[in-house]
Write a protein that holds these residues in place. Structure first.
Motif, PDB file in Angstrom:
ATOM      1  N   ALA A 199       0.866  -1.178   0.000  1.00  0.00           N
ATOM      2  CA  ALA A 199       0.000   0.000   0.000  1.00  0.00           C
ATOM      3  C   ALA A 199       0.901   1.225   0.000  1.00  0.00           C
ATOM      4  O   ALA A 199       2.045   1.180   0.434  1.00  0.00           O
ATOM      5  CB  ALA A 199      -0.921   0.016   1.214  1.00  0.00           C
ATOM      6  N   ARG A 200       0.366   2.310  -0.523  1.00  0.00           N
ATOM      7  CA  ARG A 200       1.157   3.552  -0.514  1.00  0.00           C
ATOM      8  C   ARG A 200       0.527   4.521   0.473  1.00  0.00           C
ATOM      9  O   ARG A 200      -0.653   4.439   0.785  1.00  0.00           O
ATOM     10  CB  ARG A 200       1.233   4.170  -1.900  1.00  0.00           C
ATOM     11  CG  ARG A 200      -0.036   4.755  -2.419  1.00  0.00           C
ATOM     12  CD  ARG A 200       0.175   5.545  -3.721  1.00  0.00           C
ATOM     13  NE  ARG A 200      -1.081   6.132  -4.106  1.00  0.00           N
ATOM     14  CZ  ARG A 200      -1.571   7.260  -3.626  1.00  0.00           C
ATOM     15  NH1 ARG A 200      -0.882   7.951  -2.731  1.00  0.00           N
ATOM     16  NH2 ARG A 200      -2.740   7.720  -4.020  1.00  0.00           N
ATOM     17  N   ARG A 201       1.335   5.409   0.944  1.00  0.00           N
ATOM     18  CA  ARG A 201       0.844   6.467   1.829  1.00  0.00           C
ATOM     19  C   ARG A 201       0.642   7.718   0.988  1.00  0.00           C
ATOM     20  O   ARG A 201       1.526   8.112   0.232  1.00  0.00           O
ATOM     21  CB  ARG A 201       1.807   6.723   2.970  1.00  0.00           C
ATOM     22  CG  ARG A 201       1.855   5.553   3.942  1.00  0.00           C
ATOM     23  CD  ARG A 201       2.429   5.948   5.282  1.00  0.00           C
ATOM     24  NE  ARG A 201       2.512   4.816   6.158  1.00  0.00           N
ATOM     25  CZ  ARG A 201       1.571   4.458   7.027  1.00  0.00           C
ATOM     26  NH1 ARG A 201       0.484   5.174   7.132  1.00  0.00           N
ATOM     27  NH2 ARG A 201       1.726   3.397   7.794  1.00  0.00           N
ATOM     28  N   ASP A 202      -0.522   8.322   1.142  1.00  0.00           N
ATOM     29  CA  ASP A 202      -0.792   9.551   0.402  1.00  0.00           C
ATOM     30  C   ASP A 202      -0.132  10.733   1.108  1.00  0.00           C
ATOM     31  O   ASP A 202       0.607  10.561   2.082  1.00  0.00           O
ATOM     32  CB  ASP A 202      -2.299   9.755   0.190  1.00  0.00           C
ATOM     33  CG  ASP A 202      -3.066  10.000   1.471  1.00  0.00           C
ATOM     34  OD1 ASP A 202      -2.448  10.275   2.537  1.00  0.00           O
ATOM     35  OD2 ASP A 202      -4.315   9.933   1.420  1.00  0.00           O
ATOM     36  N   HIS A 248      -1.178  12.740   3.129  1.00  0.00           N
ATOM     37  CA  HIS A 248      -1.604  12.876   4.523  1.00  0.00           C
ATOM     38  C   HIS A 248      -1.133  11.703   5.380  1.00  0.00           C
ATOM     39  O   HIS A 248      -1.489  11.597   6.543  1.00  0.00           O
ATOM     40  CB  HIS A 248      -3.128  12.990   4.606  1.00  0.00           C
ATOM     41  CG  HIS A 248      -3.681  14.126   3.814  1.00  0.00           C
ATOM     42  ND1 HIS A 248      -3.525  15.440   4.174  1.00  0.00           N
ATOM     43  CD2 HIS A 248      -4.369  14.134   2.649  1.00  0.00           C
ATOM     44  CE1 HIS A 248      -4.101  16.219   3.281  1.00  0.00           C
ATOM     45  NE2 HIS A 248      -4.610  15.447   2.338  1.00  0.00           N
ATOM     46  N   GLY A 249      -0.361  10.791   4.782  1.00  0.00           N
ATOM     47  CA  GLY A 249       0.139   9.637   5.500  1.00  0.00           C
ATOM     48  C   GLY A 249      -0.848   8.486   5.602  1.00  0.00           C
ATOM     49  O   GLY A 249      -0.623   7.532   6.343  1.00  0.00           O
ATOM     50  N   LEU A 250      -1.955   8.565   4.851  1.00  0.00           N
ATOM     51  CA  LEU A 250      -2.981   7.523   4.909  1.00  0.00           C
ATOM     52  C   LEU A 250      -2.676   6.416   3.909  1.00  0.00           C
ATOM     53  O   LEU A 250      -2.223   6.672   2.796  1.00  0.00           O
ATOM     54  CB  LEU A 250      -4.358   8.124   4.604  1.00  0.00           C
ATOM     55  CG  LEU A 250      -4.804   9.259   5.525  1.00  0.00           C
ATOM     56  CD1 LEU A 250      -6.133   9.822   5.054  1.00  0.00           C
ATOM     57  CD2 LEU A 250      -4.893   8.775   6.958  1.00  0.00           C
ATOM     58  N   LEU A 251      -2.936   5.180   4.317  1.00  0.00           N
ATOM     59  CA  LEU A 251      -2.694   4.033   3.452  1.00  0.00           C
ATOM     60  C   LEU A 251      -3.767   3.951   2.371  1.00  0.00           C
ATOM     61  O   LEU A 251      -4.964   3.963   2.670  1.00  0.00           O
ATOM     62  CB  LEU A 251      -2.674   2.745   4.276  1.00  0.00           C
ATOM     63  CG  LEU A 251      -1.465   2.605   5.198  1.00  0.00           C
ATOM     64  CD1 LEU A 251      -1.687   1.478   6.188  1.00  0.00           C
ATOM     65  CD2 LEU A 251      -0.201   2.377   4.388  1.00  0.00           C
ATOM     66  N   GLN A 252      -3.327   3.874   1.116  1.00  0.00           N
ATOM     67  CA  GLN A 252      -4.188   3.861  -0.059  1.00  0.00           C
ATOM     68  C   GLN A 252      -3.696   2.802  -1.040  1.00  0.00           C
ATOM     69  O   GLN A 252      -2.593   2.297  -0.909  1.00  0.00           O
ATOM     70  CB  GLN A 252      -4.112   5.223  -0.797  1.00  0.00           C
ATOM     71  CG  GLN A 252      -4.448   6.414   0.017  1.00  0.00           C
ATOM     72  CD  GLN A 252      -5.932   6.703  -0.014  1.00  0.00           C
ATOM     73  OE1 GLN A 252      -6.712   5.995  -0.628  1.00  0.00           O
ATOM     74  NE2 GLN A 252      -6.334   7.744   0.673  1.00  0.00           N
ATOM     75  N   ASP A 253      -4.479   2.556  -2.059  1.00  0.00           N
ATOM     76  CA  ASP A 253      -4.056   1.736  -3.207  1.00  0.00           C
ATOM     77  C   ASP A 253      -3.461   0.392  -2.790  1.00  0.00           C
ATOM     78  O   ASP A 253      -2.352   0.040  -3.179  1.00  0.00           O
ATOM     79  CB  ASP A 253      -3.068   2.501  -4.091  1.00  0.00           C
ATOM     80  CG  ASP A 253      -3.657   3.764  -4.669  1.00  0.00           C
ATOM     81  OD1 ASP A 253      -4.874   3.795  -4.920  1.00  0.00           O
ATOM     82  OD2 ASP A 253      -2.899   4.725  -4.858  1.00  0.00           O
ATOM     83  N   TRP A 254      -4.222  -0.359  -2.032  1.00  0.00           N
ATOM     84  CA  TRP A 254      -3.791  -1.684  -1.596  1.00  0.00           C
ATOM     85  C   TRP A 254      -3.641  -2.589  -2.812  1.00  0.00           C
ATOM     86  O   TRP A 254      -4.475  -2.578  -3.701  1.00  0.00           O
ATOM     87  CB  TRP A 254      -4.816  -2.263  -0.624  1.00  0.00           C
ATOM     88  CG  TRP A 254      -4.869  -1.517   0.660  1.00  0.00           C
ATOM     89  CD1 TRP A 254      -5.599  -0.396   0.925  1.00  0.00           C
ATOM     90  CD2 TRP A 254      -4.145  -1.821   1.841  1.00  0.00           C
ATOM     91  NE1 TRP A 254      -5.373   0.007   2.207  1.00  0.00           N
ATOM     92  CE2 TRP A 254      -4.490  -0.846   2.796  1.00  0.00           C
ATOM     93  CE3 TRP A 254      -3.254  -2.828   2.192  1.00  0.00           C
ATOM     94  CZ2 TRP A 254      -3.963  -0.854   4.083  1.00  0.00           C
ATOM     95  CZ3 TRP A 254      -2.733  -2.838   3.464  1.00  0.00           C
ATOM     96  CH2 TRP A 254      -3.088  -1.857   4.401  1.00  0.00           C
ATOM     97  N   ARG A 255      -2.581  -3.378  -2.843  1.00  0.00           N
ATOM     98  CA  ARG A 255      -2.305  -4.252  -3.982  1.00  0.00           C
ATOM     99  C   ARG A 255      -1.764  -5.594  -3.527  1.00  0.00           C
ATOM    100  O   ARG A 255      -1.085  -5.683  -2.515  1.00  0.00           O
ATOM    101  CB  ARG A 255      -1.277  -3.616  -4.911  1.00  0.00           C
ATOM    102  CG  ARG A 255      -1.766  -2.316  -5.491  1.00  0.00           C
ATOM    103  CD  ARG A 255      -0.721  -1.692  -6.377  1.00  0.00           C
ATOM    104  NE  ARG A 255      -1.236  -0.418  -6.828  1.00  0.00           N
ATOM    105  CZ  ARG A 255      -1.624  -0.183  -8.066  1.00  0.00           C
ATOM    106  NH1 ARG A 255      -1.523  -1.111  -8.975  1.00  0.00           N
ATOM    107  NH2 ARG A 255      -2.089   0.999  -8.405  1.00  0.00           N
ATOM    108  N   ILE A 256      -2.051  -6.594  -4.326  1.00  0.00           N
ATOM    109  CA  ILE A 256      -1.422  -7.899  -4.185  1.00  0.00           C
ATOM    110  C   ILE A 256      -0.573  -8.070  -5.434  1.00  0.00           C
ATOM    111  O   ILE A 256      -1.077  -7.940  -6.554  1.00  0.00           O
ATOM    112  CB  ILE A 256      -2.467  -9.031  -4.080  1.00  0.00           C
ATOM    113  CG1 ILE A 256      -3.328  -8.840  -2.826  1.00  0.00           C
ATOM    114  CG2 ILE A 256      -1.767 -10.391  -4.077  1.00  0.00           C
ATOM    115  CD1 ILE A 256      -4.492  -9.805  -2.728  1.00  0.00           C
TER     116      ILE A 256
END
Length: 149
Positions: A25-28, A30-38
């Motif tokens: 996952a990447r942090r945007d 604002h430090g929020l976890l986004q774009d979860w991937r396998i």
């Protein structure tokens, strides 16, 4: 019921096994976890310079221990002492629907295969008025995955 054991790589679309996979996952801004991937661990792993600073081996995110790991993103739990000034774990999740999607992909049998058909008009029509719990019941996901109605 067994946990899922194969997934589709979000980068190359080939099959990913538990031994060769990575959850990222990447942090945007604002430090929020986004774009979860396998993805496959290695060539398909997202670049840290693209903001993908969170990654963990797929095998740690499946089964009962994986369920515990995934739930820790939602709550520290009663055994953890939390600094009242610190955000709760769930406040680190930027897009809750995307998090639930990765959670289902990792933990719910037939979800990974069924999700490939979620855009099919006949599947959408079948579940148009269904409540959100019924839609994702294992028997319904199995039916969607196998193309049964």
């Amino acid at each position: 019921m067994n946990s899922p054991s194969a997934w589709v790589c979000d980068k190359c679309s080939d099959d990913v096994t538990v031994e060769k996979g990575l959850v990222a996952a990447r942090r945007d801004s604002h430090g929020l976890l986004q774009d979860w991937r396998i993805v496959h661990n290695g060539d398909c792993a997202p670049a840290e310079n693209a903001g993908y600073t969170f990654s963990v081996e797929l095998e740690r995110m499946v089964g009962q221990d994986g369920l515990s790991h995934l739930l820790s993103f939602l709550s520290a739990g009663p055994l953890q002492v939390q600094d009242p000034a610190s955000p709760s774990p769930s406040e680190e999740i930027g897009n809750f629907d995307a998090y639930v999607d990765i959670f289902r992909r990792l933990q719910t049998p037939f979800y990974e295969k069924a999700r490939r058909r979620f855009e099919d008009p006949e599947v959408q029509e079948q579940f148009y008025e269904a409540n959100s719990a019924r839609t994702y019941e294992v028997a319904n996901l199995e039916s969607i995955a196998k193309g049964l109605h």
